[in-house]
Design a protein around this motif. Structure first.
Motif, PDB file in Angstrom:
ATOM      1  N   GLY A  64      22.713   4.225 -44.543  1.00 46.21           N
ATOM      2  CA  GLY A  64      22.954   4.250 -45.989  1.00 46.21           C
ATOM      3  C   GLY A  64      22.076   5.282 -46.684  1.00 46.21           C
ATOM      4  O   GLY A  64      22.531   5.986 -47.592  1.00 46.21           O
ATOM      5  N   ILE A  65      20.816   5.386 -46.253  1.00 47.88           N
ATOM      6  CA  ILE A  65      19.920   6.385 -46.832  1.00 47.88           C
ATOM      7  C   ILE A  65      20.405   7.791 -46.489  1.00 47.88           C
ATOM      8  O   ILE A  65      20.418   8.695 -47.342  1.00 47.88           O
ATOM      9  CB  ILE A  65      18.481   6.166 -46.323  1.00 47.88           C
ATOM     10  N   ALA A 103      23.255   8.594 -48.641  1.00 50.26           N
ATOM     11  CA  ALA A 103      22.846   8.971 -49.997  1.00 50.26           C
ATOM     12  C   ALA A 103      22.421  10.428 -50.051  1.00 50.26           C
ATOM     13  O   ALA A 103      22.706  11.139 -51.018  1.00 50.26           O
ATOM     14  CB  ALA A 103      21.698   8.068 -50.459  1.00 50.26           C
ATOM     15  N   PRO A 146      22.989  -0.787 -50.993  1.00 49.36           N
ATOM     16  CA  PRO A 146      22.265  -0.508 -52.240  1.00 49.36           C
ATOM     17  C   PRO A 146      21.467  -1.700 -52.742  1.00 49.36           C
ATOM     18  O   PRO A 146      20.344  -1.523 -53.257  1.00 49.36           O
ATOM     19  CB  PRO A 146      23.397  -0.149 -53.219  1.00 49.36           C
ATOM     20  N   SER A 167      28.865  11.257 -50.999  1.00 46.59           N
ATOM     21  CA  SER A 167      30.114  10.621 -50.587  1.00 46.59           C
ATOM     22  C   SER A 167      31.083  11.602 -49.937  1.00 46.59           C
ATOM     23  O   SER A 167      32.000  11.207 -49.217  1.00 46.59           O
ATOM     24  CB  SER A 167      30.792   9.970 -51.797  1.00 46.59           C
ATOM     25  N   THR A 200      22.873   5.519 -53.504  1.00 49.12           N
ATOM     26  CA  THR A 200      23.795   4.832 -52.589  1.00 49.12           C
ATOM     27  C   THR A 200      24.832   4.031 -53.384  1.00 49.12           C
ATOM     28  O   THR A 200      25.983   3.911 -52.960  1.00 49.12           O
ATOM     29  CB  THR A 200      23.054   3.889 -51.630  1.00 49.12           C
TER      30      THR A 200
END
Length: 285
Positions: A60-61, A64, A162, A68, A227
């Motif tokens: 996820g990091i 970010a 997030p 996207s 995120t």
């Protein structure tokens, strides 16, 4: 890219603000303080989240940092792909796109619009809904309910990371205080020492507080916010697909269905009416 620029900028401002008045860099190097804060933070993520969430924190990091991948070009490709498919379905019926759906990765029609067709989740949602047209079991009402459910589920899952990162950001200042208190405890054992030694221990303790706050508000909170923006962008494009498909299933001509879809596109990415006409013309070639 913005995340990297932000991290570099925050770090530079903090270091310059410390070095400028004469602050010595070595005093900031406190590995044990960092171990208390960083190590504890890792285990709070593990203990506070299901394993399937914890293992997606690092991706996820990274996501970010990468973003996207959705931009105006993605929406233009999506609208062009839908225009091509809808036009074929209007002329030949739903079976006219069966070959494209059987293997989208090798479909010349899909490969003509790579920015959209290479988005895995977008295409999974889109092609799954189109297969209902081919199977002849779709109506606008049921299709809308199905897509609403899928998009809601996707969005809730996308917000898990997030949320975990936001809670981690909230924890960093407290963990910094823990590190600082441990440093003060150590300092109290050296009160009979020379002032320079006592000052060194106090400085080390204060670095713990500083690190906790900096890691929270300078790094982790902005990454958590990014995120969340990524998740919203991924969900927004699914809404565009839903509106187009539901409108087309309800009997709207392709151009009308696409215009409904265009209105759902965020303004920063939305093609103009003139651009939309060009997209439709090119899709028919």
């Amino acid at each position: 890219m913005g995340v990297i620029v932000g991290i570099i900028g925050v770090t530079a401002c903090v270091l310059i603000g410390f070095i400028g008045p004469g602050g010595p860099i070595p005093v900031l190097i406190q590995p044990y303080e960092l171990l208390v804060i960083g190590g504890s933070a890792v285990f709070t993520v593990i203990s506070g989240n299901p394993s399937y969430v914890a293992k997606h924190v690092i991706p996820g990091i990274i996501g970010a940092i990468k973003g996207s991948g959705i931009d105006k070009g993605t929406y233009v490709d999506l609208m062009g792909l839908m225009a091509s498919l809808f036009d074929t379905m209007r002329k030949e019926g739903a079976l006219g796109i069966e070959a494209d759906l059987s293997n989208p990765h090798d479909s010349p029609r899909f490969n003509r619009y790579p920015k959209a067709s290479h988005n895995h989740h977008l295409m999974d949602t889109f092609t799954s809904a189109l297969r209902l047209f081919v199977d002849g079991v779709v109506n606008a009402f049921d299709l809308e309910r199905m897509l609403d459910t899928e998009i809601e589920t996707h969005h809730e899952e996308a917000l898990l990371v997030p949320t975990a990162l936001s809670k981690l950001a909230d924890a960093f200042p407290a963990l910094g205080i823990v590190a600082a208190v441990l440093g003060i405890i150590i300092t109290m054992q050296h009160l009979d020492g020379p002032p320079a030694e006592i000052g060194g221990h106090v400085a080390a303790a204060l670095v713990g507080t500083m690190l906790g706050i900096l890691l929270s508000y300078g790094y982790m909170a902005p990454i958590a916010a990014k995120t969340e923006h990524v998740a919203r962008e991924q969900t927004a494009i699914l809404h565009t697909v839903k509106v187009a498909l539901v409108s087309f299933a309800g009997g709207s001509p392709p151009a009308v269905a696409l215009e409904f879809a265009r209105k759902t596109i965020p303004s920063v990415f939305r093609p103009t009416a003139e651009e939309m006409e060009e997209i439709i013309r090119n899709a028919k070639k």
